[in-house]
Design an enzyme around this catalytic site. Sequence first.
Site, PDB file in Angstrom:
ATOM      1  N   GLN A  78       0.846  -1.196   0.000  1.00  9.84           N
ATOM      2  CA  GLN A  78       0.000   0.000   0.000  1.00  9.84           C
ATOM      3  C   GLN A  78       0.882   1.246   0.000  1.00  9.84           C
ATOM      4  O   GLN A  78       1.095   1.863   1.040  1.00  9.84           O
ATOM      5  CB  GLN A  78      -0.895  -0.028   1.247  1.00  9.84           C
ATOM      6  CG  GLN A  78      -1.887   1.082   1.334  1.00  9.84           C
ATOM      7  CD  GLN A  78      -3.104   0.826   0.482  1.00  9.84           C
ATOM      8  OE1 GLN A  78      -3.576  -0.280   0.372  1.00  9.84           O
ATOM      9  NE2 GLN A  78      -3.611   1.880  -0.126  1.00  9.84           N
ATOM     10  N   PHE A  79       1.386   1.633  -1.180  1.00 12.66           N
ATOM     11  CA  PHE A  79       2.280   2.791  -1.256  1.00 12.66           C
ATOM     12  C   PHE A  79       1.588   4.072  -0.814  1.00 12.66           C
ATOM     13  O   PHE A  79       2.236   5.021  -0.377  1.00 12.66           O
ATOM     14  CB  PHE A  79       2.881   2.940  -2.655  1.00 12.66           C
ATOM     15  CG  PHE A  79       1.946   3.522  -3.673  1.00 12.66           C
ATOM     16  CD1 PHE A  79       1.923   4.894  -3.899  1.00 12.66           C
ATOM     17  CD2 PHE A  79       1.096   2.706  -4.406  1.00 12.66           C
ATOM     18  CE1 PHE A  79       1.073   5.439  -4.840  1.00 12.66           C
ATOM     19  CE2 PHE A  79       0.243   3.244  -5.340  1.00 12.66           C
ATOM     20  CZ  PHE A  79       0.226   4.611  -5.566  1.00 12.66           C
ATOM     21  N   THR A  80       0.257   4.112  -0.877  1.00 14.76           N
ATOM     22  CA  THR A  80      -0.452   5.337  -0.521  1.00 14.76           C
ATOM     23  C   THR A  80      -0.377   5.644   0.971  1.00 14.76           C
ATOM     24  O   THR A  80      -0.745   6.751   1.387  1.00 14.76           O
ATOM     25  CB  THR A  80      -1.920   5.303  -0.970  1.00 14.76           C
ATOM     26  OG1 THR A  80      -2.582   4.206  -0.341  1.00 14.76           O
ATOM     27  CG2 THR A  80      -2.023   5.165  -2.484  1.00 14.76           C
TER      28      THR A  80
END
Length: 150
Positions: A78-80
């Site tokens: 989950q890069f966000t």
Amino acid sequence: MRALVQRVSHASVTIDGRLHGQIGQGFLVLLGITDGDTVDDAVYLADKTVKMRVFTDENDKMNRSLADVGGGLLIVSQFTLYGDCRKGNRPSFTSAARPETAIPLYEAFIARCRESGLPVETGEFGADMKVDLLNDGPVTLWMDTKDMRH
């Protein structure tokens, strides 16, 4: 390294319309990685996650771990989690590690969780995923190795 850990009754991840991973009771772990994170961060955070005692015991206290309740983990990149919303209306993701850095650390986190002997399912790094979950409690915890390892 950041993890958003949700205690779930069940969770699943679907990619291109096909079920990719699913668990019953356990943790949905959304994992974000930034530049400067190391394998030591992955090991530390994985150990904290698998040992977290947030399942209720016979006295209705959050005192049981995944192993105590026979739970599993669904781990999704989950890069966000490294989205910076301070300026404007479009988040900046420049703090998220590039795939060449993030993928090996994501895999190290998964490997360490698997060493615990618990059931581990995953998403697919970089894929467009649909995550379905039933948050139990709700119980949602934020862990960031930069805040935890002082």
